[in-house]
Design an enzyme around this catalytic site. Structure first.
Site, short mmCIF file in Angstrom:
data_model
loop_
_atom_site.label_atom_id
_atom_site.label_comp_id
_atom_site.label_asym_id
_atom_site.label_seq_id
_atom_site.Cartn_x
_atom_site.Cartn_y
_atom_site.Cartn_z
N CYS A 134 12.75 -1.25 2.32
CA CYS A 134 13.03 -0.74 3.67
C CYS A 134 13.57 -1.81 4.62
O CYS A 134 14.50 -1.57 5.39
CB CYS A 134 11.77 -0.11 4.26
SG CYS A 134 10.25 -0.95 3.80
N HIS A 247 10.04 -0.26 11.51
CA HIS A 247 10.08 -1.72 11.32
C HIS A 247 11.08 -2.31 12.32
O HIS A 247 12.17 -1.77 12.52
CB HIS A 247 10.61 -2.06 9.92
CG HIS A 247 9.67 -1.76 8.79
ND1 HIS A 247 8.41 -1.22 8.94
CD2 HIS A 247 9.84 -1.96 7.45
CE1 HIS A 247 7.85 -1.11 7.74
NE2 HIS A 247 8.69 -1.54 6.83
O1 L14 Z 1 9.29 -2.74 -2.01
O2 L14 Z 1 4.04 -2.62 2.45
O3 L14 Z 1 9.89 -0.90 -1.05
O4 L14 Z 1 5.53 -2.28 3.98
C1 L14 Z 1 8.09 -1.15 0.81
C2 L14 Z 1 6.94 -1.16 1.76
C3 L14 Z 1 6.96 -2.91 -0.56
C4 L14 Z 1 5.79 -2.87 0.41
C5 L14 Z 1 9.04 -1.79 -1.26
C6 L14 Z 1 5.20 -2.47 2.81
C7 L14 Z 1 7.73 -1.64 -0.56
C8 L14 Z 1 6.30 -2.52 1.78
#
Ligand code: L14
Ligand code: 25A
Length: 341
Positions: A134, A247
């Site tokens: 993300c 985010h």
């Molecule tokens: O690799 O905890 O897509 O915010 C995305 C969310 C890894 C953890 C990924 C988090 C995940 C991330």
């Protein structure tokens, strides 16, 4: 008149934070769904989730789950993707995977439709397309148009990431901690390494030998793969903040040729997937609460990095469950259906 094709779609992890958003996004964007199969663990077997006004029953994921499926959207963690994407492909489906399991596989395209749609052609090799992390997605939607104009040499990024990124249980952990602490009760921490309520954690995922976290190294490696340029230097600090959805990222870039803030604003105001929110005279800049529920990457606070010959600073915010996960995955499905299936 020819009927346009419709698809049998499955969602693995349909009851999770991302999976539920996938159902909504398929509906909102009118993806041509012939049938939708919702898959999750035995915890959710028999539950109902609504799609286009109908209650669909959640089924338990098993080896036989993919019979007749054309497109399988995965968001149930890396281990399940590793095991079940090949099973789905064997059954004839194309997989669009949200986990990190396949992202760095040279035979699996890692796609952000606004950034590298051409890479999608590579899906034929394994039948799998990977959805990037993300934090990487929103950063590159904002930076690609600037890279095309002035060639980015180096990126320094710090993130401020919402708890929804780590799934439904993390959303509940923040909610419970806030409630407990505001009521003067002791609270508990299960999902995160420390209390997240009223706190910031400079740790997302596990630490590696080089002192970076996995999340930080994902942003670096995925950026180089998606932009097709291993020479781009990237360094990242990823931070969990007590925000539910959205985010935020502070991004500094060094470019080969000079690009003024005004020129950057001009480029970004026309860029796909970008909404320019940059009017500090009127107190306007991107904020997580405004990005939540949107599919756009909001970009603002554009200003010169006066410590560099050719440098800019930006602030980029997006809904991590939508453009960071579900929306990007459904956009990949749209591209597949338009160009390849
Ligand atoms: O690799 O905890 O897509 O915010 C995305 C969310 C890894 C953890 C990924 C988090 C995940 C991330
Ligand atoms: O393994 P990873 O890669 O580190 O991923 C960790 C988590 O990150 C989320 C997702 O959490 C995942 O589990 N995630 C994955 N990709 C993401 C992305 N791109 C992402 N988050 C943001 N961006 P989640 O809880 O939101 O979703 C989990 C989904 O996966 C299903 N699932 C889990 N194990 C499964 C399975 N499906 C099939 N077989 C299995 N063995 C899960 O279904 C959910 O849809 P469920 O039925 O287990 O979830 C129902 C509810 O149960 C809670 N829950 C989850 N795990 C547990 C649990 N409750 C108790 N104990 C648990 N161990 C969930 O909160 C959900 O509401």
């Amino acid at each position: 008149m020819a009927m346009s094709r419709q698809y049998n779609v499955a969602i693995v992890g349909a009851t999770g934070a991302v999976g539920k958003e996938m159902i909504r996004v398929l509906e909102e964007r009118n993806f041509p769904v012939k049938s939708l199969r919702l898959l999750a663990s035995e915890r959710s077997e028999g539950d109902f989730l609504e799609f286009q006004g109908e209650d669909l029953m959640v089924q338990r994921l098993c080896k036989e789950s993919f019979q007749g499926i054309d497109i399988a959207l995965f968001s149930a963690g890396g281990a399940l993707s590793e095991e079940f994407c090949p099973v789905a492909v064997e059954a004839g489906a194309v997989c669009i995977d949200n986990s990190s399991a396949w992202r760095m596989d040279a035979e699996v395209p890692l796609v952000v439709p606004e950034v590298n749609p051409e890479a999608l052609a590579g899906y034929r090799s394994k039948g799998i397309v990977a959805n990037p992390n993300c934090s990487t997605i929103q950063m590159l939607v904002a930076l690609k148009p600037l890279h095309d104009e002035a060639r980015i040499r180096r990126i320094v990024v710090s993130t401020y990431q919402a708890v929804s990124g780590s799934g439904q249980q993390a959303i509940e952990e923040l909610r419970n901690q806030l409630g407990d602490l505001l009521n003067g009760r002791p609270t508990r921490t299960d999902i995160y390494p420390h209390q997240i309520a009223f706190n910031c954690l400079p740790q997302i995922d596990a630490f590696l030998d080089n002192g970076y976290t996995k999340e930080e190294m994902k942003m670096i490696r995925e950026t180089q793969k998606i932009l097709g340029d291993e020479s781009i230097r990237v360094t990242a600090t990823t931070v969990r903040v007590p925000v539910f959805y959205g985010h935020s990222e502070s991004i500094n870039i060094e470019t080969e040729s000079k690009i003024s803030p005004d020129r950057a604003r001009e480029i970004l105001s026309a860029a796909p997937g970008v909404e320019l929110v940059d009017d500090v005279a009127n107190g306007l800049y991107p904020m997580a609460k405004d990005a939540a529920g949107s599919d756009m990457c909001l970009v603002g606070r554009i200003r010169e990095d006066e410590s560099l010959e050719c440098g800019l600073n930006l602030w980029v915010v997006a809904d991590n469950l939508r453009k960071g996960a579900a929306t990007n995955a459904v956009q990949i499905a749209e591209l597949l259906s338009q160009k390849y299936l």
